[in-house]
Design an enzyme around this catalytic site. Structure first.
Site, PDB file in Angstrom:
ATOM      1  N   ASN A   1      38.305  79.104 -13.294  1.00  0.00           N
ATOM      2  CA  ASN A   1      37.671  78.814 -14.287  1.00  0.00           C
ATOM      3  C   ASN A   1      36.383  79.578 -14.579  1.00  0.00           C
ATOM      4  OD1 ASN A   1      38.591  75.406 -14.695  1.00  0.00           O
ATOM      5  ND2 ASN A   1      39.518  77.210 -15.499  1.00  0.00           N
TER       6      ASN A   1
ATOM      7  N   ASP B   1      44.357  68.768 -18.195  1.00  0.00           N
ATOM      8  CA  ASP B   1      44.946  69.943 -18.921  1.00  0.00           C
ATOM      9  C   ASP B   1      45.175  69.814 -20.473  1.00  0.00           C
ATOM     10  OD1 ASP B   1      45.519  72.642 -19.217  1.00  0.00           O
ATOM     11  OD2 ASP B   1      47.676  72.580 -18.463  1.00  0.00           O
TER      12      ASP B   1
END
Ligand code: FPP
Length: 260
Positions: free
Chosen positions: A85, A37
């Site tokens: 995503n 991340d």
């Protein structure tokens, strides 16, 4: 100690009666899983487009894969693209899969050299064709390697994995191949996409200071240790990985039983 820890781990995966021993974490975790991340924030801080953050993140993927293999980690699972995503801008999604194709091309030789088995985890039928083809080729040609498993989670979600595993088992019940009462935790583990990896994660790392699971390995991480790191993924390199493994090694794993 090492042997008892390995036994303990497989007992937990198979959910046979709870073990009566308590083990310190293995010095090197067998399976490390990472939520990579912070690429976007890294890019923003550097005044660069988000795609440059992902490009730098791909360099971390290269560095950490190599380092994990050198340290004796047996499986490394990377959360590269979640089911959610797909909701990102098309240009970003395109850039991410272009990076994946580039990674597979550039790392192919090294995967062979280091005997690394690549596995793809997730609903990979949804991937753009060039990425799917590149992935299929490398997965097939490295399938026999035992040096380390590198699992890329692509179009992956923990809940989505549980849904497809449930559907698979339901079909087996419907076909008369399995009785509902016989379904065990082991059946579920094996029916999951992650069943291809072969063991649960011992350690889950998340970078960028966020402290949540974000639909990653929801079933598999039942007994994992968690380490949250402040660095954004593009800054997470060999030393940060070694530090996380050191923190893991200092943990006492109890698997729900009482410390001796
Ligand atoms: C999270 O950062 C990262 C991703 C969604 C993608 C991870 C992809 C890579 C590391 C590069 C390509 C992968 C391979 C396997 C070659 P974010 O974009 O959510 O960052 P932010 O939270 O700071 O916006």
């Amino acid at each position: 100690m090492l042997h008892s820890e390995v036994t303990l781990h497989s007992e937990v995966r198979a959910t046979s009666p709870l073990p009566t021993v308590v083990a310190a974490a293995r010095p090197v975790p067998r399976h490390v899983a990472i939520i990579m991340d912070g690429n976007g924030r890294w890019a923003k801080r550097a005044g660069l487009p988000r795609s440059e953050g992902h490009r730098a993140g791909a360099e971390s993927v290269r560095a950490i894969s190599r380092h994990a293999r050198q340290l004796g980690v047996q499986a490394l699972t990377l959360y590269a693209f979640s089911e959610q995503n797909w909701g990102r801008p098309a240009a970003e999604v395109h850039a991410l899969f272009a990076l994946l194709v580039d990674f597979l091309r550039s790392e192919r030789e090294e995967l062979h050299h280091n005997q690394i088995r690549l596995v793809a985890i997730g609903n990979t039928g949804k991937l753009p064709l060039p990425a799917r083809l590149a992935l299929q080729a490398v997965v097939a040609e490295t399938a026999h390697y035992t040096g380390m498993t590198l699992a890329l989670c692509l179009s992956y979600g923990g809940r989505e994995d549980m849904v497809q595993a449930t559907q698979l088992l339901a079909r087996q019940v419907q076909a008369g191949e399995l009785s509902p009462a016989a379904i065990s935790a082991d059946h579920i583990s094996r029916a999951l996409w992650t069943g291809r990896i072969g063991c649960d994660p011992d350690l889950v790392i998340r970078t960028s200071g966020e402290q949540r699971l974000s639909n990653f390995l929801l079933w598999d991480a039942a007994y994992a240790e968690f380490v949250f790191c402040a660095q954004d993924w593009p800054d997470f390199r060999e030393q940060a990985f070694s530090d996380a493994l050191q923190e893991y090694a200092n943990r006492q794993r109890r698997f729900g039983v009482v410390a001796a």
